[in-house]
Design a protein around this motif. Structure first.
Motif, mmCIF file in Angstrom:
data_model
loop_
_atom_site.group_PDB
_atom_site.id
_atom_site.type_symbol
_atom_site.label_atom_id
_atom_site.label_comp_id
_atom_site.label_asym_id
_atom_site.label_seq_id
_atom_site.Cartn_x
_atom_site.Cartn_y
_atom_site.Cartn_z
ATOM 1 N N ARG A 18 37.230 7.633 68.990
ATOM 2 C CA ARG A 18 37.004 6.322 69.600
ATOM 3 C C ARG A 18 38.107 5.330 69.207
ATOM 4 O O ARG A 18 37.838 4.179 68.856
ATOM 5 C CB ARG A 18 35.617 5.774 69.242
ATOM 6 N N ILE A 19 39.336 5.792 69.279
ATOM 7 C CA ILE A 19 40.510 4.959 69.051
ATOM 8 C C ILE A 19 41.104 4.619 70.410
ATOM 9 O O ILE A 19 41.342 5.514 71.222
ATOM 10 C CB ILE A 19 41.544 5.690 68.172
ATOM 11 N N PRO A 20 41.352 3.340 70.709
ATOM 12 C CA PRO A 20 41.777 2.974 72.067
ATOM 13 C C PRO A 20 43.115 3.570 72.504
ATOM 14 O O PRO A 20 43.243 3.999 73.657
ATOM 15 C CB PRO A 20 41.848 1.440 72.012
ATOM 16 N N SER A 21 44.122 3.564 71.612
ATOM 17 C CA SER A 21 45.423 4.069 72.056
ATOM 18 C C SER A 21 46.261 4.549 70.883
ATOM 19 O O SER A 21 45.982 4.212 69.727
ATOM 20 C CB SER A 21 46.199 2.991 72.828
ATOM 21 N N ALA A 22 47.284 5.294 71.222
ATOM 22 C CA ALA A 22 48.255 5.751 70.229
ATOM 23 C C ALA A 22 49.608 5.887 70.894
ATOM 24 O O ALA A 22 49.712 6.283 72.061
ATOM 25 C CB ALA A 22 47.833 7.085 69.623
ATOM 26 N N PRO A 328 41.414 3.257 60.491
ATOM 27 C CA PRO A 328 42.202 4.480 60.299
ATOM 28 C C PRO A 328 41.317 5.674 59.991
ATOM 29 O O PRO A 328 40.222 5.525 59.455
ATOM 30 C CB PRO A 328 43.039 4.119 59.074
ATOM 31 N N ARG A 329 41.762 6.846 60.338
ATOM 32 C CA ARG A 329 41.111 8.080 59.951
ATOM 33 C C ARG A 329 42.196 9.079 59.575
ATOM 34 O O ARG A 329 43.034 9.432 60.400
ATOM 35 C CB ARG A 329 40.265 8.619 61.108
ATOM 36 N N GLU A 330 42.169 9.532 58.338
ATOM 37 C CA GLU A 330 43.172 10.492 57.895
ATOM 38 C C GLU A 330 43.064 11.794 58.685
ATOM 39 O O GLU A 330 44.073 12.424 59.000
ATOM 40 C CB GLU A 330 43.021 10.761 56.396
ATOM 41 N N SER A 331 41.833 12.196 59.008
ATOM 42 C CA SER A 331 41.681 13.454 59.737
ATOM 43 C C SER A 331 42.279 13.360 61.134
ATOM 44 O O SER A 331 42.837 14.331 61.651
ATOM 45 C CB SER A 331 40.204 13.851 59.810
ATOM 46 N N PHE A 332 42.197 12.181 61.758
ATOM 47 C CA PHE A 332 42.806 11.991 63.081
ATOM 48 C C PHE A 332 44.321 12.145 62.995
ATOM 49 O O PHE A 332 44.923 12.930 63.739
ATOM 50 C CB PHE A 332 42.444 10.613 63.643
ATOM 51 N N ASP A 428 36.229 10.059 56.286
ATOM 52 C CA ASP A 428 36.747 11.361 55.885
ATOM 53 C C ASP A 428 36.580 11.537 54.379
ATOM 54 O O ASP A 428 36.361 10.575 53.647
ATOM 55 C CB ASP A 428 38.239 11.466 56.227
ATOM 56 N N THR A 429 36.695 12.775 53.918
ATOM 57 C CA THR A 429 36.688 13.045 52.488
ATOM 58 C C THR A 429 37.883 12.350 51.835
ATOM 59 O O THR A 429 39.008 12.418 52.324
ATOM 60 C CB THR A 429 36.762 14.551 52.222
ATOM 61 N N GLN A 430 37.619 11.650 50.745
ATOM 62 C CA GLN A 430 38.677 10.993 49.991
ATOM 63 C C GLN A 430 38.874 11.724 48.660
ATOM 64 O O GLN A 430 38.068 12.575 48.280
ATOM 65 C CB GLN A 430 38.314 9.535 49.739
ATOM 66 N N THR A 431 39.957 11.382 47.971
ATOM 67 C CA THR A 431 40.214 11.953 46.657
ATOM 68 C C THR A 431 40.283 10.839 45.625
ATOM 69 O O THR A 431 40.637 9.705 45.931
ATOM 70 C CB THR A 431 41.526 12.758 46.651
ATOM 71 N N VAL A 432 39.930 11.188 44.398
ATOM 72 C CA VAL A 432 39.838 10.218 43.306
ATOM 73 C C VAL A 432 40.438 10.845 42.052
ATOM 74 O O VAL A 432 40.198 12.030 41.774
ATOM 75 C CB VAL A 432 38.370 9.823 43.036
ATOM 76 N N ALA A 433 41.188 10.067 41.307
ATOM 77 C CA ALA A 433 41.638 10.478 39.976
ATOM 78 C C ALA A 433 40.970 9.580 38.948
ATOM 79 O O ALA A 433 40.944 8.355 39.102
ATOM 80 C CB ALA A 433 43.155 10.369 39.856
ATOM 81 N N ILE A 434 40.401 10.163 37.911
ATOM 82 C CA ILE A 434 39.831 9.417 36.782
ATOM 83 C C ILE A 434 40.525 9.964 35.542
ATOM 84 O O ILE A 434 40.407 11.149 35.227
ATOM 85 C CB ILE A 434 38.299 9.583 36.701
#
Length: 457
Positions: A18-22, A328-332, A428-434
């Motif tokens: 559902r992103i209007p344009s690219a 934004p969507r990283e997977s897109f 989307d799935t994100q990543t984390v550093a601790i």
């Protein structure tokens, strides 16, 4: 490249997300292929074209770093001289940082100065006022201790150095030193300079069923200028990327920076605590990625409803940009970029790592709150698992109809890295550093490139 097939696939993905344009641009061996799909605005239904202007967000930092390196080439600035050489009154809360922070610390996001600059207004003195407002700003972390992305402040300080050296405002510097020499016709740094007949409108999304709606904030404040306010077309972005593929030269043959400046920008690197979402290292105005052994340089950008991606593959002679007015969507972006890369026979973007169920972690070492201005993360052990609760910005929660607190499970990849999957179809799935264990307790949480110190630590 099979443009017809890629366009069709892009149309499918725009509808799915559902992103209007690219707008997409591919530079390969000096030749540009560009195309656009979708609409500039959901209200007017005007089509996007290759001339449509999008907001580049933090990709602006690559442009600003490139212009600063011109001053380095000219001997007017140096990466490792104290900021105070150029700005004698520069001051933050820590006297040592005030005296020792350099442009390199600012460009690679290791300065650690809290983004506590208040409201500097929209005037031509905005970056000067930002510096006045941080006289009491504390450190998020010690100078040079770790990477922690600065959305606006770090590059605003760089811009003020440029203004003092060059004698003009940052916007004029960018126009005269980069946009003009590169031959750009659709690139600017001020909203009022954007051709509104060509401009994409930003969009947000609350649900896939409702679809995108026009963003309530048309542009970022001027304080974000050097770090986020360049507007451009796909072809113009690739004109900038060409400089990195051709040793500092523009496609018109004009030298923009020296080959040594390009080497410095790409090879002066610091490690990123969370290496998986974007890349394992940060250079000067560029992210450094490792795609199956091939080094790729990148920068992303997001405003309130528009997004930009740039990937530069020097070994393959390729640069790709993807500009959208939604997300934004990283997977897109990953799906779009991988379609193009595979079609070009180039290396593709690696997948995220898998969790390691065999890890036996002392969960108490991670528990606690980690925060910076505008963000708070609470990590707690529950039933033998770690959970992270994010305190969402109240305004963002209202606009997007989200709860003000969202809890995720953290799946360990290593002793310091975790996956953070979401049940929300819009995430989307994100990543984390601790990491940064001191007396048995982690001191920092790093996600989405931002570093958050342990509260009260």
């Amino acid at each position: 490249m099979d443009v017809t097939r890629i366009r069709a696939r892009l149309s499918e993905l725009l509808a799915e997300y559902r992103i209007p344009s690219a707008a997409v641009g591919i530079l390969r061996d000096g030749e540009i292929t560009d195309f656009a799909v979708g609409i500039r605005n959901v209200s007017t239904r005007e089509p996007a074209t290759t001339d449509t202007i999008y907001q580049c967000g933090s990709m602006t930092k690559t442009w600003t770093a490139l212009a600063f390196m011109q001053l380095v080439d000219e001997g007017k600035a140096a990466l490792d001289e104290p900021v105070r050489k150029y700005l004698p009154d520069f001051r933050v809360a820590d006297p040592g940082v005030s005296a020792e922070v350099t442009p390199r610390h600012l460009l690679n996001h290791t300065n650690g100065i809290e983004e506590d600059y208040g409201d500097p207004g929209e005037g031509d003195d905005v970056y000067e006022r930002m510096l006045e407002n941080i006289a009491g700003a504390p450190q998020v972390h010690p100078l040079g201790h770790t990477h922690g992305y600065s959305a606006a402040l770090g590059y605003a300080i760089v811009a003020r150095i440029m203004e003092v050296i060059d004698g003009r405002g940052w916007d004029d510097i960018m126009k005269d030193r980069l946009f003009g020499p590169l031959g750009l016709t659709g690139t600017s740094s001020r909203p009022e300079h954007v051709d509104q007949d060509r401009a994409a409108t930003g969009h947000l999304i609350r649900s896939l069923d409702e679809g995108p709606f026009v963003s309530p904030l048309a542009y970022l404040p001027r304080s974000f200028g050097p770090g986020g306010n360049v507007n451009s077309t796909a072809r113009d972005v690739l004109a900038m990327a060409h400089v990195f593929l051709d040793g500092g030269k523009a496609s018109n043959g004009r030298r923009i920076v020296s080959a040594e400046a390009v080497r410095e920008m790409t090879h002066s690197r610091v490690p990123v605590p969370d290496p998986y979402m974007f890349g394992p290292e940060w250079a000067l105005g560029l992210i450094v990625c490792d795609w199956h052994g091939e080094t790729v340089y990148a920068h992303d950008g997001s405003t309130i409803g528009q997004n930009a991606r740039l990937r530069i593959l020097p070994d393959s002679g390729i640069a790709i940009t993807l500009l959208t007015n939604g997300g934004p969507r990283e997977s897109f972006s990953k799906k779009v970029l991988n379609e193009i890369l595979a079609d070009l026979g180039a290396v593709t973007i690696p997948d995220l790592p898998k969790p390691d169920p065999a890890l036996n972690l002392d969960l108490s070492a991670y528990e606690g709150a980690y925060e910076r201005p505008g963000a708070r993360y609470e990590v707690e052990a529950d039933g033998g698992k770690l959970r992270l609760t994010l305190a969402v910005d109240p305004m963002q929660a209202r606009i997007l109809d989200r709860p003000e607190r969202i809890t995720y499970e953290l799946l360990p990849v290593s002793e310091t890295h975790f996956l953070m999957p979401s049940n929300d179809p819009l995430e989307d799935t994100q990543t984390v550093a601790i990491y940064g264990f001191d007396n048995g307790a982690a001191q920092y949480l790093h996600t989405n490139c931002r570093v958050n110190p342990r509260a009260g630590g």
